[in-house]
Design an enzyme around this catalytic site. Structure first.
Site, PDB file in Angstrom:
ATOM      1  N   PRO A   1      -1.555   5.100   0.317  1.00 49.07           N
ATOM      2  CG  PRO A   1      -1.762   2.956  -0.575  1.00 49.07           C
ATOM      3  CD  PRO A   1      -1.912   3.719   0.696  1.00 49.07           C
TER       4      PRO A   1
ATOM      5  NE  ARG B   1      19.951  12.742   0.538  1.00 48.96           N
ATOM      6  CZ  ARG B   1      20.016  13.633  -0.428  1.00 48.96           C
ATOM      7  NH1 ARG B   1      18.970  14.389  -0.702  1.00 48.96           N
ATOM      8  NH2 ARG B   1      21.108  13.784  -1.134  1.00 48.96           N
TER       9      ARG B   1
ATOM     10  CD  GLU C   1      -8.273  -4.862   4.697  1.00 49.55           C
ATOM     11  OE1 GLU C   1      -8.480  -4.232   3.644  1.00 49.55           O
ATOM     12  OE2 GLU C   1      -7.573  -5.890   4.761  1.00 49.55           O
TER      13      GLU C   1
ATOM     14  CG  ASP D   1      20.786  16.279  -3.760  1.00 49.64           C
ATOM     15  OD1 ASP D   1      22.020  16.203  -3.647  1.00 49.64           O
ATOM     16  OD2 ASP D   1      19.986  15.842  -2.929  1.00 49.64           O
TER      17      ASP D   1
HETATM   18  C1  4GN Z   1       1.613   3.851   2.206  1.00 49.74           C
HETATM   19  C2  4GN Z   1       1.103   2.845   3.034  1.00 49.74           C
HETATM   20  C3  4GN Z   1       1.619   2.309   0.410  1.00 49.74           C
HETATM   21  C4  4GN Z   1       1.865   3.573   0.883  1.00 49.74           C
HETATM   22  C5  4GN Z   1       0.867   1.592   2.486  1.00 49.74           C
HETATM   23  C6  4GN Z   1       2.351   4.617  -0.034  1.00 49.74           C
HETATM   24  C7  4GN Z   1      -0.321   0.704   4.408  1.00 49.74           C
HETATM   25  N1  4GN Z   1       1.150   1.349   1.195  1.00 49.74           N
HETATM   26  N2  4GN Z   1       2.248   4.394  -1.346  1.00 49.74           N
HETATM   27  N3  4GN Z   1       0.339   0.571   3.189  1.00 49.74           N
HETATM   28  O1  4GN Z   1       2.825   5.633   0.415  1.00 49.74           O
HETATM   29  C8  4GN Z   1      -3.671   0.057   4.238  1.00 49.74           C
HETATM   30  C9  4GN Z   1      -3.401   0.563   5.595  1.00 49.74           C
HETATM   31  C10 4GN Z   1      -2.516   0.399   3.383  1.00 49.74           C
HETATM   32  C11 4GN Z   1      -2.331   1.552   5.483  1.00 49.74           C
HETATM   33  C12 4GN Z   1      -1.647   1.308   4.201  1.00 49.74           C
END
Ligand code: 4GN
Length: 252
Positions: A88, A153, A115, A168
């Protein structure tokens, strides 16, 4: 194009990638996907890939050595492969980034759990951190699949000869126009007459207008970066006038 996925849950990838368009792209040899279990690169007897965080706190952190060994085993085959960590905290993934990644021959997708990874993984092995949106998943696996789908794609032949991702409407910063198929009348809800007219210039004009209507009501932020013609601006004027009288407006 080749993708190497580093994960603690390799089973998650078996069916989604084998279905439909991606499955055919793999059969045709247009994309190649290698799934690697990070645990296989842990040297201890129990193949431990995670450990408690230094400094305390809850949860587990993914260890640097198994990830380092997994990435290095791929780089031995291709030293130019780029490593992406799904998090994230990464750069927001969009159609433009998908197109740019599709020009690369080889991506390593690192999927975190718990984590996340030891910070030294990022420092030493990750070329780019990418996020598929502002929400948290239990692991990076689904995000990696989203990347593979959107990137593939753009690879010639994946969507079939008659269609390309460049066509697209999202590529032109507009949402798609509404689509209909038979029956003409479903419970009193009829297909717009213009689509049965056989008049292709009227149909194109109607579709453009509906794409503009949808974009202006749902995603006005996209309109500002779309390259609009004088005709588009006229259509938008009509839409604003119509939807002020009608009940349309912002659908969300
Ligand atoms: C990517 C990984 C969301 C996304 C994730 C995203 C795993 N969540 N928004 N979760 O692209 C802690 C370790 C969270 C990796 C991560």
């Amino acid at each position: 194009m080749r993708f190497d996925i580093l994960t603690l849950f390799p089973g998650m990838f078996s069916s989604p990638l084998q279905e439909s368009i991606l499955g055919k792209a793999i059969e045709k040899g247009l994309i190649e996907i290698h799934i690697m279990n990070i645990r296989d690169f842990a040297l201890d007897k129990h193949h431990v890939a995670d450990d408690a965080p230094y400094g305390g706190g809850q949860g587990m952190v993914m260890k640097v050595e198994p990830i380092a060994r997994a990435i290095e085993s791929v780089k031995l085959q291709n030293p130019f492969a780029k490593t992406i960590y799904l998090t994230p905290q990464g750069r927001p993934f969009d159609q433009d980034l998908a197109r740019r990644f599709s020009a690369l021959p080889h991506l390593i997708l690192l999927c975190g759990r718990y984590e996340g990874v030891d910070e030294r993984v990022r420092e030493l092995f990750v070329d780019e951190e990418v996020s598929i949106g502002d929400y948290v998943l239990t692991g990076g696996e689904l995000a990696a699949m989203v990347l593979i789908d959107a990137i593939s794609r753009f690879i010639p032949g994946v969507l079939g000869s008659e269609r390309s991702a460049q066509e697209d409407s999202f590529y032109h910063s507009l949402l798609e126009y509404p689509q209909y198929t038979r029956p003409f009348d479903f419970r009193g809800h009829c297909v717009p007459e213009v689509l049965l007219s056989g008049n292709h210039s009227m149909i194109s004009c109607w579709r453009r207008k509906e794409a503009l209507r949808r974009t202006s009501s749902r995603r006005p932020d996209l309109l500002s970066r779309a390259d609009l013609s004088e005709e588009d601006k006229k259509l938008l004027g009509e839409i604003l006038h119509q939807d002020k009288r009608g009940k349309a407006g912002n659908e969300f």
